[in-house]
Write a protein that holds these residues in place. Structure first.
Motif, mmCIF file in Angstrom:
data_model
loop_
_atom_site.group_PDB
_atom_site.id
_atom_site.type_symbol
_atom_site.label_atom_id
_atom_site.label_comp_id
_atom_site.label_asym_id
_atom_site.label_seq_id
_atom_site.Cartn_x
_atom_site.Cartn_y
_atom_site.Cartn_z
ATOM 1 N N GLU A 127 0.968 -1.258 -0.107
ATOM 2 C CA GLU A 127 0.047 -0.165 0.020
ATOM 3 C C GLU A 127 0.879 1.077 0.008
ATOM 4 O O GLU A 127 0.541 2.143 0.734
ATOM 5 C CB GLU A 127 -0.813 0.054 1.236
ATOM 6 C CG GLU A 127 -1.941 -0.968 1.441
ATOM 7 C CD GLU A 127 -2.850 -1.304 0.425
ATOM 8 O OE1 GLU A 127 -3.388 -0.128 -0.414
ATOM 9 O OE2 GLU A 127 -3.599 -2.497 0.232
ATOM 10 N N VAL A 128 1.892 1.338 -1.081
ATOM 11 C CA VAL A 128 2.907 2.497 -0.960
ATOM 12 C C VAL A 128 2.427 3.616 -1.039
ATOM 13 O O VAL A 128 2.801 4.637 -0.493
ATOM 14 C CB VAL A 128 4.087 1.997 -1.911
ATOM 15 C CG1 VAL A 128 3.475 2.280 -3.475
ATOM 16 C CG2 VAL A 128 5.287 3.072 -1.632
ATOM 17 N N HIS A 129 1.012 3.902 -1.616
ATOM 18 C CA HIS A 129 0.555 5.217 -1.840
ATOM 19 C C HIS A 129 0.015 5.757 -0.582
ATOM 20 O O HIS A 129 -0.310 6.899 -0.677
ATOM 21 C CB HIS A 129 -0.778 4.947 -2.824
ATOM 22 C CG HIS A 129 -1.664 4.165 -2.120
ATOM 23 N ND1 HIS A 129 -1.823 2.749 -2.626
ATOM 24 C CD2 HIS A 129 -2.922 4.495 -1.754
ATOM 25 C CE1 HIS A 129 -2.811 2.127 -2.151
ATOM 26 N NE2 HIS A 129 -3.497 3.054 -1.423
ATOM 27 N N MET A 130 0.062 5.066 0.500
ATOM 28 C CA MET A 130 -0.617 5.707 1.861
ATOM 29 C C MET A 130 0.781 6.283 2.339
ATOM 30 O O MET A 130 0.567 6.941 3.399
ATOM 31 C CB MET A 130 -0.876 4.548 2.601
ATOM 32 C CG MET A 130 -2.096 3.596 2.182
ATOM 33 S SD MET A 130 -3.521 4.538 2.262
ATOM 34 C CE MET A 130 -4.134 4.225 3.941
ATOM 35 N N GLU A 158 -3.366 1.813 -5.828
ATOM 36 C CA GLU A 158 -3.584 3.384 -6.517
ATOM 37 C C GLU A 158 -2.239 4.061 -7.042
ATOM 38 O O GLU A 158 -1.640 4.669 -6.602
ATOM 39 C CB GLU A 158 -4.155 4.171 -5.505
ATOM 40 C CG GLU A 158 -5.695 3.589 -5.030
ATOM 41 C CD GLU A 158 -6.143 4.502 -4.013
ATOM 42 O OE1 GLU A 158 -6.552 5.649 -4.343
ATOM 43 O OE2 GLU A 158 -6.737 3.756 -3.066
ATOM 44 N N ILE A 159 -1.852 3.484 -8.030
ATOM 45 C CA ILE A 159 -0.778 3.957 -8.613
ATOM 46 C C ILE A 159 -0.658 5.590 -9.101
ATOM 47 O O ILE A 159 0.062 6.084 -8.862
ATOM 48 C CB ILE A 159 -0.347 3.170 -10.119
ATOM 49 C CG1 ILE A 159 1.122 3.528 -10.323
ATOM 50 C CG2 ILE A 159 -1.347 3.563 -11.467
ATOM 51 C CD1 ILE A 159 1.657 2.198 -11.015
ATOM 52 N N ASN A 160 -1.805 6.158 -9.313
ATOM 53 C CA ASN A 160 -1.937 7.375 -9.797
ATOM 54 C C ASN A 160 -1.707 8.307 -8.395
ATOM 55 O O ASN A 160 -1.322 9.521 -8.610
ATOM 56 C CB ASN A 160 -3.281 7.724 -10.063
ATOM 57 C CG ASN A 160 -4.489 7.291 -9.104
ATOM 58 O OD1 ASN A 160 -4.322 6.119 -8.643
ATOM 59 N ND2 ASN A 160 -5.423 8.236 -8.753
ATOM 60 N N LYS A 161 -1.291 7.841 -7.204
ATOM 61 C CA LYS A 161 -1.021 8.531 -6.254
ATOM 62 C C LYS A 161 0.451 8.306 -5.882
ATOM 63 O O LYS A 161 0.694 9.105 -4.881
ATOM 64 C CB LYS A 161 -1.927 7.857 -4.987
ATOM 65 C CG LYS A 161 -3.342 8.260 -4.962
ATOM 66 C CD LYS A 161 -4.070 7.908 -3.554
ATOM 67 C CE LYS A 161 -5.574 8.432 -3.739
ATOM 68 N NZ LYS A 161 -6.054 7.640 -2.746
#
Ligand SMILES: [Zn+2]
Length: 538
Positions: A127-130, A158-161
């Motif tokens: 969950e790296v986008h977090m 969520e790669i866009n984040k």
């Protein structure tokens, strides 16, 4: 007693050959190990439950395998035999948890140190986008000059984040949703291994794979729950586990909307709430069904034959109206996310949806058709009374009010109960049973309703109501519907006006002043009596 291991954990793939789907990704990863062309930062992006973390763990072990087994783990060497959960050189970080930042900072300090046991030190960040901005910055510093013994695997839904500065330093892999066939095969495989294949039939396996929407983890967890309830798994149990309803129940609700059968629609919604169903998920199910109807009505042979048989009855419904229905369902789902009084909102929307289908509609020869010449009296969509007319009628009704006539009227009101299942008048009878006759005269009756939408329904169906009352009382009354809240204000004003000696004058209505928009004389009279009372209007 031994600890129960979930099926998902038990059947988590342990090497590349056990991974379901993602064949391109697996081939590239295996080749990079085989050719010893290993990168230092990877990003695994894709929907939940598609194998990102499982593949990350397998990759972490495969790069450390001491035998080159065509890019996969050999399973026999010292490194392959190590327990990954206890291996200090393979670090798993959950960016969704609070200590994500601290852990990333710690990486910066420790990253220079050589691995203790393995060839490579692996950091798997879930969950790296977090990650916060500062954590991303810390990560970026490390990614700019990674030591040769370190590999980062970043997983995200969520790669866009993810900042582009981080993305540009990673090799990117897209994890796709699994297809029905892949999920079904895996479910069957697990059932076979668990010796439960005889307890679950193909239709249940098909349903599990369809409901899991391409996520294998969800599918296996659902199977786990289903197998733990009963020896024999049924379709109903699977729907129950997710708080969903079956296809036929969904189509039944849509049919009732199109047929403007408000009573049944409300009853179905109440049942769904009473049985604790997952309403937002069901609305999504229905939205998909409506979309399927649109596709079916505008294409050929898109669905399988069995499913098309369920859609055929909707083939004659006006496309524009179905599209409008789709829009409203979409709007409801959106509004439900930010509204607290959910049940009311759902009810109102469903009633609104029935209004889309304003012509008389019935089911004939297994298809729902719009039929203008239908003799049945149904709810209509057209407002039969204007705001101004209503004020005049209330005034006149109050002028002629008669207590004795009211008692006589109420004495026979119970007769309406005989019509609740009547083909012609059932909707009207049910509506009037929700009404309270407040003021009665020989010419007018004023009804009050607890809910505003009941007033709206009343106003739209005045002609039929008049007809119905004539049948019961042998008198052609003029009828007025008002919400209880508005009635409270009208009554207060009435009492005050009488106390202050103001007289209520009967206002003659003729065809001319009914249709003319401006009639100052009448408007003045009305204003004198009502002030600026708001009377429920759509
Ligand atoms: Zn090995």
């Amino acid at each position: 007693m031994s600890e129960y291991i979930t099926l998902y954990r038990k059947y988590r793939p342990k090497n590349f050959s056990e991974v379901v789907g993602q064949t391109t990704t697996i081939t590239i990863l295996k080749n990079s190990i085989k050719l010893n062309k290993i990168g230092h930062a990877y990003i695994f992006a894709g929907p939940r439950g598609t194998g990102k973390t499982s593949v990350a763990k397998i990759f972490a072990r495969a790069v450390n395998c001491l035998n080159n087994n065509d890019g996969d783990l050999c399973g026999k060497c010292g490194n392959c035999k190590k327990n990954i959960e206890e291996e200090i050189d393979i670090v798993e970080i959950d960016a969704a948890s609070n200590n994500g930042v601290d852990e990333i900072r710690e990486i910066r300090n420790n990253v220079k140190l050589l691995p203790s046991n393995l060839k490579y030190k692996i950091y798997i960040v879930d969950e790296v986008h977090m990650l916060s901005d500062s954590a991303f910055n810390a990560l970026l510093k490390t990614l700019e000059e990674p030591p040769s013994h370190v590999i980062f695997i970043l997983a995200t839904t969520e790669i866009n984040k993810i900042p582009s500065t981080v993305l540009s330093r990673c090799q990117k892999f897209n994890f796709k949703k699994l297809n029905n066939k892949e999920i079904k095969e895996r479910i069957k495989y697990i059932c076979e291994k668990e010796d439960r294949l005889t307890n679950i039939d193909d239709s249940c396996i098909e349903l599990i794979s369809r409901l899991s929407d391409g996520g294998l983890r969800d599918a296996i967890n659902l199977l786990d729950q289903a197998l733990s309830i009963n020896k024999e798994v049924t379709i109903d149990e699977i729907y129950d586990l997710l708080g969903l309803i079956d296809d036929d129940s969904q189509f039944e609700l849509i049919e009732n909307i199109i047929s403007k059968n408000i009573k049944s629609v409300i009853k179905i919604i109440n049942n769904l709430y009473d049985s604790g169903k997952n309403i937002p998920a069901i609305l999504n199910q229905i939205l998909i069904k409506i979309e399927n109807i649109i596709i079916y009505n505008n294409t050929e042979k898109y669905f399988d034959e069995k499913y098309e048989k369920k859609l055929i009855k909707f083939s004659k419904v006006d496309s524009d109206k179905i599209i409008e229905l789709c829009k409203q369902m979409f709007e409801l789902i959106y509004n439900l996310k930010k509204n607290t009084d959910q049940k009311i909102l759902v009810e109102i929307y469903f009633i609104k949806m029935t209004f889309i289908f304003n012509e008389n509609i019935k089911i004939e020869n297994n298809s729902i058709i719009n039929d203008d010449k239908n003799n049945q009296e149904e709810f209509t969509n057209e407002n039969k009374i204007s705001f101004e007319e209503k004020k005049i009628l209330i005034n006149n009704c109050l002028c002629l009010a008669n207590k004795k006539l009211k008692l006589d009227f109420l004495n026979n009101y119970g007769l309406i109960n005989n019509y609740i299942s009547d083909k012609k008048y059932n909707s009207i009878a049910n509506l009037l049973l929700k009404a309270t006759p407040e003021v009665v005269s020989n010419k007018y009756i004023l009804f009050t309703f607890k809910k505003n939408f009941e007033v709206i329904l009343f106003d739209k169906n005045i002609e039929i109501i008049v007809k119905f009352l004539k049948l019961l009382y042998n008198n052609e009354y003029e009828v007025i519907g008002v919400s209880s809240e508005d009635w409270k204000k009208i009554k207060e004003d009435y009492i005050n006006n009488i106390k202050n000696g103001k007289k209520y004058e009967f206002i003659e209505i003729n065809k001319n002043n009914k249709s003319s928009k401006k009639n100052n004389n009448i408007e003045d009279k009305i204003e004198n009596i009502f002030g600026d009372i708001h009377i429920t209007e759509e």
